[in-house]
Design a protein around this motif. Structure first.
Motif, mmCIF file in Angstrom:
data_model
loop_
_atom_site.group_PDB
_atom_site.id
_atom_site.type_symbol
_atom_site.label_atom_id
_atom_site.label_comp_id
_atom_site.label_asym_id
_atom_site.label_seq_id
_atom_site.Cartn_x
_atom_site.Cartn_y
_atom_site.Cartn_z
ATOM 1 N N SER A 66 0.849 -1.188 0.000
ATOM 2 C CA SER A 66 0.000 0.000 0.000
ATOM 3 C C SER A 66 0.883 1.235 0.000
ATOM 4 C CB SER A 66 -0.900 0.018 1.234
ATOM 5 O OG SER A 66 -1.613 1.244 1.302
ATOM 6 N N ALA A 67 0.477 2.235 -0.759
ATOM 7 C CA ALA A 67 1.233 3.485 -0.833
ATOM 8 C C ALA A 67 0.753 4.494 0.196
ATOM 9 C CB ALA A 67 1.110 4.066 -2.236
ATOM 10 N N ASP A 68 -0.239 4.154 1.000
ATOM 11 C CA ASP A 68 -0.866 5.106 1.895
ATOM 12 C C ASP A 68 -0.826 4.610 3.332
ATOM 13 O OD1 ASP A 68 -2.343 7.173 2.942
ATOM 14 O OD2 ASP A 68 -4.247 6.515 2.097
ATOM 15 N N CYS A 69 -0.322 5.449 4.224
ATOM 16 C CA CYS A 69 -0.306 5.103 5.642
ATOM 17 C C CYS A 69 -1.677 5.335 6.283
ATOM 18 C CB CYS A 69 0.767 5.916 6.366
ATOM 19 S SG CYS A 69 2.438 5.411 5.896
ATOM 20 N N GLY A 70 -2.473 6.218 5.691
ATOM 21 C CA GLY A 70 -3.827 6.449 6.184
ATOM 22 C C GLY A 70 -3.922 7.389 7.367
ATOM 23 N N SER A 71 -2.849 7.510 8.153
ATOM 24 C CA SER A 71 -2.845 8.417 9.291
ATOM 25 C C SER A 71 -1.410 8.620 9.760
ATOM 26 C CB SER A 71 -3.684 7.864 10.452
ATOM 27 O OG SER A 71 -2.981 6.829 11.118
ATOM 28 N N ALA A 72 -1.247 9.512 10.710
ATOM 29 C CA ALA A 72 0.078 9.805 11.251
ATOM 30 C C ALA A 72 0.524 8.767 12.277
ATOM 31 C CB ALA A 72 0.071 11.191 11.891
ATOM 32 N N ASN A 73 -0.318 7.782 12.564
ATOM 33 C CA ASN A 73 -0.011 6.818 13.622
ATOM 34 C C ASN A 73 -0.093 5.367 13.186
ATOM 35 O OD1 ASN A 73 0.276 8.898 15.654
ATOM 36 N ND2 ASN A 73 -1.929 9.145 15.505
ATOM 37 N N ASN A 74 0.034 5.086 11.907
ATOM 38 C CA ASN A 74 -0.053 3.713 11.415
ATOM 39 C C ASN A 74 1.218 2.958 11.805
ATOM 40 O OD1 ASN A 74 -0.022 1.338 9.897
ATOM 41 N ND2 ASN A 74 -1.020 2.289 8.145
ATOM 42 N N ALA A 75 1.097 1.928 12.635
ATOM 43 C CA ALA A 75 2.258 1.166 13.104
ATOM 44 C C ALA A 75 2.938 0.394 11.974
ATOM 45 C CB ALA A 75 1.834 0.207 14.213
ATOM 46 N N GLY A 76 2.238 0.168 10.864
ATOM 47 C CA GLY A 76 2.833 -0.520 9.729
ATOM 48 C C GLY A 76 3.737 0.384 8.907
ATOM 49 N N CYS A 77 3.710 1.682 9.216
ATOM 50 C CA CYS A 77 4.541 2.659 8.511
ATOM 51 C C CYS A 77 5.654 3.136 9.431
ATOM 52 C CB CYS A 77 3.685 3.848 8.064
ATOM 53 S SG CYS A 77 2.499 3.424 6.774
ATOM 54 N N GLU A 78 6.624 3.786 8.840
ATOM 55 C CA GLU A 78 7.735 4.387 9.581
ATOM 56 C C GLU A 78 7.346 5.824 9.858
ATOM 57 O OE1 GLU A 78 10.523 3.909 11.606
ATOM 58 O OE2 GLU A 78 11.104 2.542 10.003
ATOM 59 N N ASN A 79 7.128 6.198 11.120
ATOM 60 C CA ASN A 79 6.625 7.519 11.485
ATOM 61 C C ASN A 79 7.705 8.337 12.183
ATOM 62 O OD1 ASN A 79 3.926 6.899 10.580
ATOM 63 N ND2 ASN A 79 3.775 5.600 12.381
ATOM 64 N N PHE A 80 8.197 9.375 11.499
ATOM 65 C CA PHE A 80 9.226 10.263 12.039
ATOM 66 C C PHE A 80 8.556 11.567 12.450
ATOM 67 C CE2 PHE A 80 12.395 13.645 11.474
ATOM 68 C CZ PHE A 80 13.433 13.159 12.252
ATOM 69 N N LYS A 81 8.798 12.011 13.672
ATOM 70 C CA LYS A 81 8.222 13.259 14.185
ATOM 71 C C LYS A 81 9.191 14.407 13.897
ATOM 72 C CE LYS A 81 4.653 11.151 15.873
ATOM 73 N NZ LYS A 81 3.391 11.229 15.204
ATOM 74 N N LEU A 82 8.756 15.323 13.042
ATOM 75 C CA LEU A 82 9.574 16.456 12.609
ATOM 76 C C LEU A 82 9.017 17.747 13.197
ATOM 77 C CD1 LEU A 82 11.764 17.760 10.780
ATOM 78 C CD2 LEU A 82 10.017 17.808 8.965
ATOM 79 N N THR A 83 9.797 18.393 14.053
ATOM 80 C CA THR A 83 9.403 19.681 14.613
ATOM 81 C C THR A 83 9.953 20.784 13.714
ATOM 82 O OG1 THR A 83 9.429 18.801 16.860
ATOM 83 C CG2 THR A 83 9.524 21.205 16.631
#
Length: 170
Positions: A66-83
């Motif tokens: 899938s090309a879409d994470c669907g949200s900012a909190n999908n555990a199947g995706c790599e989520n980097f928090k950028l300030t």
């Protein structure tokens, strides 16, 4: 008789080594199968006028197709928090360029979610091509750069992608 005792003794001495080897292989296999311990390194970062560039890497994750994470909190995706801290008014118009480069011919897709969790922009190029999102004069806040492992590949350094976020003059 002596020969039989010698062979049995030799076999018994190798047994602990064999057990240790089997345990080592089991642990290594568990690390490969269990991706929950993997994540971006580092997991978060900040850019500002004083610190305009941040980089991170991502390890392999199971392919989602899938090309879409669907949200900012999908555990199947790599989520980097950028300030993002906007530059001073004297800096002028600015942009934030976020680039994700997959290892080899891996295929990652990228979405950027704003501080409120809304999708701001995304990129979904072909395998082996970099993903790029450019934010024009983004507001201050914590953004999530979500990378979807469409068909990831591990590179020679053990990572599946490298990524950067850079604050630049517009």
């Amino acid at each position: 008789m002596f020969r039989k005792a010698f062979v049995q003794s030799k076999t018994l001495r190798r047994r602990p080594l064999l057990i240790a080897l089997v345990c080592l292989l089991f642990v290594a296999g568990a690390l490969v199968i269990n991706p929950t311990s993997w994540g971006a390194t580092p997991a978060a970062g900040s850019i500002s006028e004083a610190n305009p560039l941040i980089s991170w890497t991502g390890q392999i994750k199971p392919a989602t197709g899938s090309a879409d994470c669907g949200s900012a909190n999908n555990a199947g995706c790599e989520n980097f928090k950028l300030t993002i801290t906007p530059p001073s008014a004297g800096y002028g118009p600015y942009l934030v360029e976020i680039r994700l480069t997959p290892a080899l011919v891996g295929d990652w897709d990228m979405q950027v979610y704003g501080p409120a969790g809304n999708l701001v922009d995304g990129s979904g190029n072909s395998p082996g091509q970099a993903e790029l999102v450019v934010l024009l004069n983004p507001a201050a806040g914590i953004y999530t750069v979500a990378a979807a492992p469409f068909a990831p590949v591990v590179g020679a350094d053990g990572n599946s992608f490298t990524a950067t976020a850079e604050l630049k003059h517009h």
